[in-house]
Every structure is written in C-alpha cells, then in structure tokens.
Design a protein around this motif. Sequence first.
Motif, PDB file in Angstrom:
ATOM      1  N   VAL A   1       0.960  -1.239  -0.025  1.00 28.33           N
ATOM      2  CA  VAL A   1      -0.044   0.078  -0.090  1.00 28.33           C
ATOM      3  C   VAL A   1       1.076   1.012   0.079  1.00 28.33           C
ATOM      4  O   VAL A   1       1.877   1.108   0.731  1.00 28.33           O
ATOM      5  N   ASP A   2       0.584   1.896  -0.895  1.00 22.65           N
ATOM      6  CA  ASP A   2       1.384   3.363  -0.909  1.00 22.65           C
ATOM      7  C   ASP A   2       0.554   4.641  -0.498  1.00 22.65           C
ATOM      8  O   ASP A   2      -0.343   4.878  -1.441  1.00 22.65           O
TER       9      ASP A   2
ATOM     10  N   ARG B   1       1.252   7.548  -0.275  1.00 23.84           N
ATOM     11  CA  ARG B   1       1.545   8.828  -0.928  1.00 23.84           C
ATOM     12  C   ARG B   1       0.569   8.840  -1.967  1.00 23.84           C
ATOM     13  O   ARG B   1       0.213   9.956  -2.498  1.00 23.84           O
ATOM     14  N   THR B   2       0.371   7.817  -2.740  1.00 21.21           N
ATOM     15  CA  THR B   2      -0.459   7.905  -3.919  1.00 21.21           C
ATOM     16  C   THR B   2      -2.202   7.339  -3.755  1.00 21.21           C
ATOM     17  O   THR B   2      -2.666   7.549  -4.619  1.00 21.21           O
TER      18      THR B   2
ATOM     19  N   ARG C   1      -2.606   4.241  -3.649  1.00 17.13           N
ATOM     20  CA  ARG C   1      -2.722   3.027  -4.431  1.00 17.13           C
ATOM     21  C   ARG C   1      -2.273   1.678  -3.996  1.00 17.13           C
ATOM     22  O   ARG C   1      -1.428   1.825  -3.036  1.00 17.13           O
TER      23      ARG C   1
END
Lengths: 350, 350, 350, 350
Positions: A303-304, A306-307, A309
């Motif tokens: 899991v990111d 920052r984005t 996504r």
Amino acid sequence: MSGEKVKVAIVGSTGYGGVELIRFLLGHPLVEITSVISSSSSGVPISEGFPHLTEIIVQNLDGVDPELIAEKADVVFTATPSGVSGKLVPELLNAGLKVIDLSGDFRIKDGQIYESWYKHEAPQADLLAQAVYGLAEITGEQVRGAELISNPGCYPTATLLGLIPAVEAGWIDPASIIIDAKSGVSGAGRGTSLMTHYAEINENLKVYKMNRHQHIPEIEQVLSEAAGENVTVTFTTHLTPMTRGIMSTMYATLKGICTEADLIGLYRKRYEGRPFVRIREAGSWPATKEVFGSNYCDIGFAVDERTGRVTIISVIDNIVKGAAGQAIQNLNLAMGWEEDCGLKLSPVYP
Amino acid sequence: MSGEKVKVAIVGSTGYGGVELIRFLLGHPLVEITSVISSSSSGVPISEGFPHLTEIIVQNLDGVDPELIAEKADVVFTATPSGVSGKLVPELLNAGLKVIDLSGDFRIKDGQIYESWYKHEAPQADLLAQAVYGLAEITGEQVRGAELISNPGCYPTATLLGLIPAVEAGWIDPASIIIDAKSGVSGAGRGTSLMTHYAEINENLKVYKMNRHQHIPEIEQVLSEAAGENVTVTFTTHLTPMTRGIMSTMYATLKGICTEADLIGLYRKRYEGRPFVRIREAGSWPATKEVFGSNYCDIGFAVDERTGRVTIISVIDNIVKGAAGQAIQNLNLAMGWEEDCGLKLSPVYP
Amino acid sequence: MSGEKVKVAIVGSTGYGGVELIRFLLGHPLVEITSVISSSSSGVPISEGFPHLTEIIVQNLDGVDPELIAEKADVVFTATPSGVSGKLVPELLNAGLKVIDLSGDFRIKDGQIYESWYKHEAPQADLLAQAVYGLAEITGEQVRGAELISNPGCYPTATLLGLIPAVEAGWIDPASIIIDAKSGVSGAGRGTSLMTHYAEINENLKVYKMNRHQHIPEIEQVLSEAAGENVTVTFTTHLTPMTRGIMSTMYATLKGICTEADLIGLYRKRYEGRPFVRIREAGSWPATKEVFGSNYCDIGFAVDERTGRVTIISVIDNIVKGAAGQAIQNLNLAMGWEEDCGLKLSPVYP
Amino acid sequence: MSGEKVKVAIVGSTGYGGVELIRFLLGHPLVEITSVISSSSSGVPISEGFPHLTEIIVQNLDGVDPELIAEKADVVFTATPSGVSGKLVPELLNAGLKVIDLSGDFRIKDGQIYESWYKHEAPQADLLAQAVYGLAEITGEQVRGAELISNPGCYPTATLLGLIPAVEAGWIDPASIIIDAKSGVSGAGRGTSLMTHYAEINENLKVYKMNRHQHIPEIEQVLSEAAGENVTVTFTTHLTPMTRGIMSTMYATLKGICTEADLIGLYRKRYEGRPFVRIREAGSWPATKEVFGSNYCDIGFAVDERTGRVTIISVIDNIVKGAAGQAIQNLNLAMGWEEDCGLKLSPVYP
C-alpha cells in the motif's frame, strides 16, 4: 469409486499442458491414465517426442476418436488449441464423457465477445451456457458434478485470484485497475516461432499483443461479476526470459484508507480452507520461482500512502495452477474428492 | 585507397552472421556497406526483421542478383547456407567480385570428403582448389590478394587455434586428441526448430550430431597439415543455454614432459604480433563471456602430471571470431590493411 | 583540442559501470584514459578481476588520491556507491577536476528529500545546487561547460525519456502515472548477495524495494518540473533473469483523444536531432535486447480507446544509456563535442 | 514398521540439498520429518529463508544438538559442508542415530588421500572403514542395515553409473578414460561468491578446479575397484548457465569391436530391475532437462569406428540423484523398503 480408479484420457498430450497433466496424474491415487492422445503423432510412444517420459509412459499415442476415447475413459482433458476444442468438445460430450477443457473456447459466455477477441467462430451457445468456469477457489462450488468444465486461462488465474477479494469487498475502484503481467516462454506453447527462438528471447524482455490479448475479456467477465458492474481493465503482457511462471503486478486506487494488514486479513478470510492460495506476510512479496512446478498461487500487497494506491503481486506456475494443475483441481472438485488430491507437490526450489 | 572506401555487399544479411557483419562494418573506417541482400526479404528495410537496426541501416534489402551486386560493390560476403554458396559464388566471381564466403562450401579441399559429411554435391573442383582457407592467424599470409576466401567454421576456429602450435611443435600425440566442444544457441542460426525453442534449451544441456558434425573433416584437414600426418579426432558438440560463445575443451597426451609455462611460451611465440589471440597466464582459464561480442580467441592450459595429459581451453564468440569478425579480419588481410581494422571492440562484459 | 586528447580518470573502475566506461572510452577519438582507480584493488592490473580486459588495459589500478588524479587527468568519472561520491566529489572539484558523477548523490536538489530516501547524509547544499542533472536529451543545454554533472539513474533515464514529452505537452494526467519497471541483474552491481545468486534469480521474477526505491524522488523531481506542478508516481521495480536491460512500462490517462500517430509525432519532434532516442512506428514496441550494449533509448506507444489510457514502453541498456554511455554523452555535451562521439556502437544482436 | 513412520531429522536444512530432502520426504509414505536443523538460523521458521515452503513446513529450525536430535528422530541426514560432517557424525552415531551423510567426508577410504584433496583433516579411520558408500545401483546391497551411509558426490554419481558396467566388463581401457563434466550453478551451494553472481555466470561457460576437484579421488577409488586395477582419470569440471543438472561426457578407447547395441545390452542387463537408471535407445542421447527434478540417471552411447572410441553421455539432476534423491534411495535400501519409495516423481518438463 469402490476402489476402482477413474479412467482419464488426455487429448493434446504432446503439448506442454498435456505432459504436465501426465506428470501430476501419474501420482494421483484415484485416477488412471488410460489414453494419451495426439492428433499429429498417433501410433508412436510419447517418449519419442518427450524423452523425459522414457519408461514412465510406455503406451503409444492414440488418435483423436471420440468413440474410442469413450470406450477407454470416463473423463477427458482437452488440452487442445482454441478453435479445435470448440468443435471437438460437443462430440466428446455426446460420447458420454465428462470434459475438462483447457483451451479458451468455453470461457467467454457471450459468443460475440468471444469472436471479436478470438477472431474465429464461437462454439454453440448452449454449450457456452452449460460450461462451468472453473476458477477453483472462486467458482469451485459450481464445478461439482459438472459435465463440461472450462479451465481458466493462465493470466486470468493469477490476476483474478489477486483481485477478486478486494473487488468483491469494494475496497478498490474497479475503473482504476491496471494489470502488468509477465509470463515465461512456455506460455506460448511448443510450436516454433521467432518469438520463442532461444537467441531472440534469452536476455530479452518484450511486450506482445498490446491491448489485444484474448485473456482481457475473460478477466473483465469475471471481475464484472465480482464488482456487480461492468469493469474494463488495462492489461499488458510481457514475455520474459524464463520457461515457467506468471507474475501479475496489479495497480488499483483504494477507495478508503486501508493497510497491508487489512488486505492480508481480507484475503486470508476469503481463501480460508483453500490449500493452494498463500497470502504473504506484510513486507514479503512472492517471486515466481517460489511456486515453480506447484499448484500454488502466492499473493502479496504493498500500500502506498503517497498515491493512495495498492500494488498487488500474484504469482503462479503458468503450466500448473495456470493450466494442468488447476484442471486436476477441477476434476477433484467435480468428483467430490479432496481438492488437493494428487496435487500436493512442493515447489521445486531452486 | 586514396580516400575512397571499398564498397562491400552482404548476401544473407538477415541471418545472425549477416547482422554481425553489419555491426562491425559500420565502424570500419575503410569500408562502406553499399548493399544488404536477402533472398527472402528483398524490398523491405532490414529493420523490419531486426528492429535493433532502426535508424542505423535505412536502406531496403536487395535481392540476390550477381550483376547488380557487382555494380554496387567490390567485395561481397556470402553469409549463406551451405549448398547455396556453392552455386552462388561462381557467379559472383564471374561478375568480378572478390568473395569472402562464410558457408562451409569451400573449406574442404576434397570434394568426396565434402559430400560424405555435407550430404550434398560439392562445388566444382577448381574453385575448391582456388579458395584460400582463411584461419587468419595460421593461413593469413595466403589470404593476401585472394579472390575467394573461405572463412573457417566456428568450432574449427576455436579448436584449431588451440591445437595447432602444440601439434606443429610435436608436443602432443595427434592420435590422442579429443575435443569436447560447447556452443551457444545462435550457432544454430535464426531458423526456428524444436532444438532452438527457448522452453526446450533453457536450463538444459544436450549433445547433438554425435560423430557426424560437418566440422570434423575441416578440423582434421587442417590438423593433418600441421602434424604432417593424417589426424583423426574425436569431436563432440554440445548445445548450451546461452546465446553466444564457443568453448573447446581439448585433451591430448603429452609426448614429453612439459609445463604450463612451456606451453604458454610456445603459444605466445607462435601468435606473436597477432592482435586477437590471447594466451592466459598459468592458473587462469578463459570463460566464454570474456570474449563476448569481440574478435578475441583466448586460450589456457592445464597440465596433469598424474595422467600425462594436457587440457587446453579455447573460447571465442561464435558469431564474431567464429564468423563475421574473422571474415572482416580476412578482408583486412586480403586488402593489405591492418589486421584489426574495424575490429578493435572490447568484449562486452558483463 | 588541437590534436591533444582530453585525459580522463575513472574512479570505481572495478564496478560494472566502471568497466563499461572503459569499453566505450577506449574507442573515443578525443579522449585518453590515463588512470583507472579502485579503492579496494589498487596496485594490481584491472585484468586480474576482469580477464576480458587482458592485453586491452595493462596499466595497474591506482588508489583514490584526488591530487594524483588531478595530476593525471582533466576529467574524472566517479562510478562510486551512493554516500562515497558525496564525500569524494568536493575534493575532486577542489583539485581542479571536472567531475561526472554516476552515483545518485547529486541528483536530488533537496537535501532533506535525499536523506529521507537514501537514508544517509546529503552532500553540502551548494554542491547540490551547482550539480547539473545530465539527462542528455532534456537538460543537455545546461550540461555545456558544467564542472559537476550528475548522471541520471538507470530507471529514471528510461522512465523520464518515455514520459516527459507527453507530460510537457499536457497530453496525459500526471496524477495518473504508474510505472512498472523491470531490470536485469547487473543493475544491482557486482557485490555478492543472495538476491544476485544465479540459482536464486535464474528462472525467477521478483519485485523489490516496493514503494521505497531511491529513484522515485528523482523521477518525481524531473516530472514535476516538466508538468509545472507537483507529481507523485507509483513506481515498482522488478528483478528479471537477464544481465542487462531496463524496460519501463508506463501507464497514464490521456487528457483528450489522441492516437498513437499523434504521440509518435509529438515525441519525434521533441527528440529531433538527438541521435540516441528512437521512436518506434505505430504497432511496434521495443524489446530490451534491441538496445543491448548500445546507448539507445527506444520508445513505443499503445493507446487503448476502451480505457482512455496510453501505455508507453521505453527500453535502455542499464549500464550504457542508464550509466556509462550517458555519462560519456554528458562529457561530449560538456566539451562541446558531437553528442555521439565514441558512442556510435550498434546494439549487439542477438 | 507396524504403521508407524520413521522419524527423520535434517541437519543443513537451509542449503539446497536440505530443502530438496524436504521436498521429497514430505511425499514419502513411510517417513515423518520431525526436525529441520540449521546451525546458522535456528529459532526461526524455515520459510523465512525459503518462502516457497510457506504453509508447507511451519515448524521452526532447530539448532545442532545431537542429544536433542536423537530424542526427536531415528535417522538423520547430514547435508553439511565437508569438514563439518567429519566432526558431527561421530556424535550423532554415539547418540544412537542412523546417519546418511551428504558431505564428502566419509567417501574416501584412505585418510591420506582425503587430506591431500580436501585440504583438511580426515575423519577417524574406524569411521571411514565403517561408512558404506551408497552408490545405490552399485553398492546398494551393502547399504542394507548400515548405520553410517556416505552418499556419493554429484559428479561421481553421473560419472560412475556411466562407466562402471563397461569397466567391469573390460570393454574399455581404464587408462584412456577422460571425463568432461558440466554442472549447473546450484552445485556450488547457496553461499554467495563472484562465481555464482548472476551477471558473471549468465551467458557464460567456465572451467574451474582444473585437475584439482575433490571428486577425482572418489571416482578413481570406485573405478579402481570395478577395474581390479589402479585407475587414474582426467576429469574436468565446467560451470554452465543453468540452475540444475550435471552432464558427464566420457571418452574411452574400446578394447575390442563393439556396437552401440552391444553397450546398450550390457548396461540394461547391469541395471536390470533398478528403477532410476534409464539406458537410451541407439541414436538417442539424454539431455539434462530430461531428468530435471527427478531421481533418474539417463545414459546414452556413441561409438566412433573412425577412432575406436566410445563417447558415453550420463545426466542427472545434481540436487536429486546427485544428492537428496539418492540419499533417500539409500534410506529406502537401508530400511529394506522399495528402492523408489517417495521418489516416484517424473521429471519436470519443460
């Protein structure tokens, strides 16, 4: 069964899917291979073309004759090219055989969609309706007792097992799904071509069938059902310099805040009791070699924040879970046997 | 040359030997490629089949027309299959071209021996007599000014460079020579076959043409001359899972006591001043990757006092020193240029 | 230059980037290598560790001594690990050398961002400000005359060349960019680890550094400038079973309707006159082997009307255009020479 | 057995031989793995270092404690490095365990010869005398009931099975034997080194340990016994770019006239009833991939009337028949079970 083994025949024994069916079925305690069949090489021992089977399979290859197959066998696997199965399977069903089809011919329920992607005529509509799509961990219940099972494609297997729980749960936006898929060369079959020439693909990485791969409608059909809405995906296929293995690297936008631990929990619950899906710990992602030669599908998550996504990694051995292994898993489900009967081989590592 | 470049044409430009000729000739300061020729693909740009040449070679492929070639070029390389060159070369010579032939058709001086190994008709006897066998470091003097040069085979190049000094010097027993040769898959050419299918040869090692390889009489012909007596060798070829490279591991009985240092001295003296043969220090043996993409032949020795035998390791890049590179080396020698003109590329490592 | 060659030194000669600098600089007509330098192996010939350089580079390795380097050379390439360059480069500049740095230490303009991704101290701020980021086709004008050039990372080179024209033109939504990148094993350097063990990565495909790769801030920094707004990307790196090559498969949402032909036109215009970017025809996508061993970056497009997305494929050789080749390209630009001087080698195929 | 399974422990579970023992023993009907042991990683699950065993082996690794092993197990496999076994095995025997040792420490009967090749101290002489050398098809009778079995080396297994029948029969001259052996990289173990770095051995072929390989005295010891005279061989080892597989290409002078059919007959008779040696038909030679992942040893012949020599090709999977598989075969023989119990897996192809 009362002690008697189920007799199985394999059409397309001289393809990679066919010999892999043989490898597993030889160790299956409830099954006996009574006929190995090839349209092109009947009358000679299979070990002529596949010397690794020397002294293991000594019987000669049979020709493709539905009546003869029905005399010899109860169940037939059709590991035949797309287009061939569509014509052959009705005859096999008429001869009274239970059929597990590894071609793509019975996967797409809508004949028109089939034809627009496969570029040849679809099988008859009633058979498309009758065929049960055997993605074992998802549709396994429907497989039980089925007479015609359509075995999923290799890419769809890795991809769908990696996406369905999150799509079903509504955790990711189906419109955002992008699938970057990579396959070993055996996925192209044993036919010779410049694309599979060692000197051309060794130390090389290439894309192919950009936006035109026939597995796209298969993935969309199943995802749409899981989402309860029409899903369209971006799906790219890469040929990589290895013999076996598929990795689907999948990207999607998370609908809410969720952690890797949440996803792991969701997926472990969804696949509870299913022996062949392994959900990795947080911070661990599967590599294709870790399922080589086995029927496992391994899945990991990143899991990111920052984005917003999630990246989902799903790997299988394309010839096993992506073809022969899942076909036998479907046989087991159809017969009411243990799901992993004959399939309990560990990955071959290294 | 008075500033003007020699015009060269390449027949068989769409084979691996052909495109390797192009790679080196593009950097050759005294040469201009005026025609790239293919019997099968004339009229289209070569980059259609070889996209790596996009924007590098923009001219269309020409067909095989000796008169037209003679109009465009002074020298022609024939990187054509055995059997084709035998018929084409006379026409090219008649048209006034200097010919450097990379097929095997003009290597065997005795037409009968040729036919017993190649299994088709030999070229006319006068041309066999006229053709100069261009093993550059050994027969380079004879190449100067020649009109028809027969470029050695890939296996013979590695093998002969590794054996000739010791055979000439009488240090090894010619009757004891055993050659265990290994090749990358590109040696089989770009044609498709089950043997070159990635899934068949990746992670695999196999022998082929046991005692029947057409390079055997070529090796024996040259060794016999070096030994001053008839030499018969045992020669085995292996296909290995790599694209380029040949290693000849050669075994022979030493006639007297000699050390690795003695052999190194003998070979360094024999190849003095020749830029492309590198004799390794004692205790160091060459690996194929150490000559990858280059025109070098690297040689090392191991003397075994226990058995009285020497093991000689010789490696080349089969497409360079074993084909295109040596062909250009022969062009250089034939024209009286520096031997390494256009060939000074280092190996590509890793 | 009035006939005199520029003297260059290479720090980190015993890494893969270092030996690749040697391979190309040996053929560069305006340059002379006067010192090959290694912190770990000084005093021995480089061919001890790299036998492919036998008889090619005979000088011994020097130690890392800025004063000595300045005596021997005008320009120095620092192919040193991140963290090492940050400390060494100031000394080299002080000694009067022009520096082309291949580590990542001077790429990120913001020291804090550097430290959060690289996990060690950033170089001094004035040097970060002084360093010119040398993505040759984009920032080449700024490189001219620079004293400190920061050579881009391998992944950023492939990725940025593939994205910048579309981002600059506003044709794609920067917030939608997803980059699925694949690299050969040489990108991990020559140090030994389980990750680069042959038996672990052969016949394998794995992801690594999920959402943590230090090339992410480099890509975002340059894309943000091109977009005129802050850009955050999803970027995944895969290790693939090959030695060389990077492929970036990039996904983005198109802002309006545009065709592959439109994109090809846009990119060809943007890279007009630049010798090393090749934009493929519609329907053709580059493979990594098609740039192997060369300084090319090849780019292709697939527009999917069904999803409104474009898929951009960009390939380079990670050690050439992704490291040594682009560093020499930057030298050429800095010196006012032809951009492709010493770099005109065709890809090695197959 | 009265229904109870034999309890086995594996010391060295985190090496390639160790995990391969696990793969086969998991499917062995008469055996239960009760302890997986590692000197370096005790206390953590084995799947941490080998994720392919996730959910397959869930127990933690134990440390090396002979008393504890004896509590948990009846039989122990020691897949430990040479030098370690020599010290550990006496303690295991004293603790009452039956030991099958996969190191080389107990193969050489003469301690002095051992020390001159292995370069460290030999085990105590009485244990060397006690240890039964378990080349299953040759010395299997002696293995029955043995307390300490020394499992043969990988190269010796392929080589000896290929040579012994002809040597015993007196058909080849033992003084003429030359063995050109090739191995995949897994033979070097899981330890990291430049030699096993992917970028160094991919697309490469190299020799190593020229005339110094510790398998030479093992081969000579067994051949001497078969010949009834002292035999000295030339034996060369090559590292090839693949993970698994050994091919021994063996050359010998025939003492009389004999055909391939004669040899095939001789060998089939010698190995009659043994399930894991397959003698190929005339004109067919085995490739390493044809035994990949299995316990087979496949052998083929080429007689060359021109030279009076026979070339014998023998292939195995180095980790199976060359290590773990044969060790289990020895367990079966020692216990009086069917020789192929738990080993009936077909080769994995492709």
